[in-house]
Design a protein around this motif. Structure first.
Motif, PDB file in Angstrom:
ATOM      1  N   VAL A  50      -5.134  -1.096   4.853  1.00  0.00           N
ATOM      2  CA  VAL A  50      -4.290  -0.192   3.992  1.00  0.00           C
ATOM      3  C   VAL A  50      -5.357   0.055   2.853  1.00  0.00           C
ATOM      4  O   VAL A  50      -5.862  -0.691   2.057  1.00  0.00           O
ATOM      5  N   VAL A  93      -4.195   2.918   7.161  1.00  0.00           N
ATOM      6  CA  VAL A  93      -2.873   3.332   6.460  1.00  0.00           C
ATOM      7  C   VAL A  93      -3.193   3.966   5.073  1.00  0.00           C
ATOM      8  O   VAL A  93      -4.033   3.266   4.327  1.00  0.00           O
ATOM      9  N   THR A 119      -2.346   7.059   9.507  1.00  0.00           N
ATOM     10  CA  THR A 119      -0.833   7.114   8.934  1.00  0.00           C
ATOM     11  C   THR A 119      -0.753   7.273   7.446  1.00  0.00           C
ATOM     12  O   THR A 119      -1.623   6.936   6.965  1.00  0.00           O
ATOM     13  N   ALA A 178       1.546   6.300   4.065  1.00  0.00           N
ATOM     14  CA  ALA A 178       2.772   5.499   3.540  1.00  0.00           C
ATOM     15  C   ALA A 178       2.941   5.774   2.012  1.00  0.00           C
ATOM     16  O   ALA A 178       2.183   6.059   1.373  1.00  0.00           O
ATOM     17  N   ASN A 225       4.416   0.176   3.003  1.00  0.00           N
ATOM     18  CA  ASN A 225       3.150  -0.146   3.572  1.00  0.00           C
ATOM     19  C   ASN A 225       3.694  -1.211   4.689  1.00  0.00           C
ATOM     20  O   ASN A 225       3.104  -1.342   5.821  1.00  0.00           O
ATOM     21  N   ALA A 247       4.718   0.444   7.608  1.00  0.00           N
ATOM     22  CA  ALA A 247       3.715   0.905   8.568  1.00  0.00           C
ATOM     23  C   ALA A 247       2.886  -0.105   9.322  1.00  0.00           C
ATOM     24  O   ALA A 247       2.677   0.157  10.581  1.00  0.00           O
TER      25      ALA A 247
END
Length: 480
Positions: free
Chosen positions: A366, A400, A432, A434, A459, A462
């Protein structure tokens, strides 16, 4: 103002008309700046730059006042260091009487500031030294006095000049408007920050413009704020417009019936009053604080201060803006890029992109980018993603992008985003997004940044979706 007119070869009777026309043009530029809301440009000047700029102006004022206290005349058309050289090389011409009066005035002023701050020490000094000058005829001892001040109300008129002469004054009038903006707005902000009140740069510019236009039609020269007089008023405790109104009424009365009272005021005493008033504007305490907090910003403040002294207020102002823009671009080009060690929203720990290994949880990273994605920092986002992929490419399944800190995106930023997505796709790594701000989603869609990309409100969601989703050829398969 004087040097700009002499550079045009103005002399004689035409000088007064050209000075008045210059004031009118300067006023019109200031009014236009106010209408166009250009006062906000002052917001691009950081505190260190403000301290350096005002400190440079204060040093220039202080130098001229020291010369008055010593009875030495300095050229008015030179910058700081040539004038300082002139002062140092002419110290042998110091008037002993002027220096003695100035020393006595400084002692009274400093003692008053220390032991009786509410007392009008400046007024007391001016009255006592003026009485002493008259009674003991100190002018014959070499002490310069203010001299004759013309009496009567100003004469209202329109400067009678040809169109070519008006046009020739445009560059110098614009330069004066820049100086008025710098001195006025920056000093206003400085005292506003010191005394805890709000200022309105556009309103100040409108007031400066109206004052200059009025001055021009009254056959006067361009006017603006005064570093020394502002400091003097602040020193005696002025916090409202009442002292200015009293001063205006008193000035009008003196112009009508009392100009003779001003003639014997000794210049060394005036120099001492102004010098003590501007001492605080040197910003020594502020510079010391900045030095403790940030050496780089101290360097910016000192460069700005020296710019005013070496290049003059106009070029120094331009230097201040350039330094501000460089500082802005430098900060914007190095945004905070963080990787969540535990990719959860509340209380997540972070590892910055500049050090340490990036935590990979179940093949997922992330990444949080806390800045608008624009031409100045798009490469920083690309570099951060590439660094993660290069370091953990074999274990990485998905990236992410935590978009909570992203406030905007431009064409260059969108192009970089497309490049990141293409690079990850080629490697079989899913991307992706978030926590995308609601107001930014439309802009992302306009650039086509969300095509084929899953959006998640947090998050945590996700991460859960990515962990549970099947992967084929290391690509995320969306369930629809």
């Amino acid at each position: 103002m004087f040097s700009s007119l002499t550079a045009l070869g103005v002399a004689g009777d035409n000088f007064a008309a050209m000075a008045a026309a210059q004031a009118i043009l300067c006023g019109l530029f200031l009014v236009a700046a106010s209408v166009l809301k250009l006062g906000a440009l002052a917001n691009f000047l950081s505190r260190p730059i403000l301290v350096g700029f005002v400190g440079g102006l204060a040093l220039e004022v202080l130098l001229s006042q020291v010369a008055k206290m010593l009875g030495i005349r300095l050229p008015s058309d030179e910058e700081f260091f040539p004038r300082l050289f002139t002062l140092v090389t002419h110290l042998g011409q110091t008037s002993v009487a002027s220096a003695a009066m100035a020393a006595a005035a400084l002692a009274v002023l400093l003692a008053g500031r220390r032991f009786a701050p509410a007392a009008p020490a400046a007024l007391i000094v001016l009255v006592l030294t003026t009485v002493a000058t008259v009674v003991f005829k100190l002018e014959s001892a070499g002490i310069a006095v203010l001299g004759e001040v013309p009496a009567g109300l100003p004469r209202m008129a329109v400067p009678s000049l040809a169109l070519e002469q008006w046009l020739s004054l445009v560059p110098s009038a614009l330069a004066l408007a820049l100086v008025a903006t710098a001195e006025g707005v920056l000093i206003s902000q400085s005292y506003g920050a010191k005394r805890g009140y709000r200022v309105s740069p556009d309103r100040d510019l409108l007031a400066f413009g109206a004052a200059n236009v009025t001055a021009g039609f009254s056959m006067s020269f361009a006017v603006g704020s005064s570093t020394s007089r502002t400091a003097a008023m602040d020193q005696v405790g002025s916090r409202t417009q009442l002292p200015s109104l009293v001063l205006a009424a008193g000035t009008l009365l003196l112009l009508l019936v009392g100009t003779a009272l001003l003639e014997p005021i000794p210049m060394p005493a005036i120099g001492a009053v102004v010098a003590v008033a501007v001492l605080k504007l040197l910003g020594i305490d502020e510079l010391a604080t900045i030095a403790r907090q940030s050496r780089s910003e101290l360097a910016v403040a000192l460069v700005c201060l020296l710019g005013v002294l070496v290049l003059g207020p106009i070029s120094g102002l331009l230097l201040a803006f350039v330094l501000s823009l460089i500082n802005l671009v430098r900060r914007a080009g190095s945004p905070a890029v963080e990787f969540l060690e535990e990719p959860m929203d509340p209380g997540a720990s972070v590892t910055t992109a500049t050090g340490g290994d990036f935590a990979v949880t179940d093949g997922i990273v992330v990444l949080r980018f806390s800045a608008p994605i624009f031409f100045g920092n798009a490469s920083a986002l690309t570099s951060a993603v590439e660094r993660v992929v290069d370091g953990h490419g074999n274990d990485l399944r998905a990236v992410v992008l935590d978009a909570e800190g992203i406030t905007d995106v431009d064409v260059t930023g969108a192009e970089a985003f497309h490049g990141i997505r293409a690079s990850l796709t080629d490697r079989g790594i899913a991307l992706t997004v978030a926590r995308l701000r609601p107001g930014l989603r439309q802009r992302f869609e306009r650039f086509g940044l969300l095509e084929g990309i899953e959006l998640f409100p947090t998050n945590r969601e996700a991460l859960a979706a990515l962990r549970s989703a099947p992967l084929r050829n290391r690509r995320l398969i969306h369930s629809g």
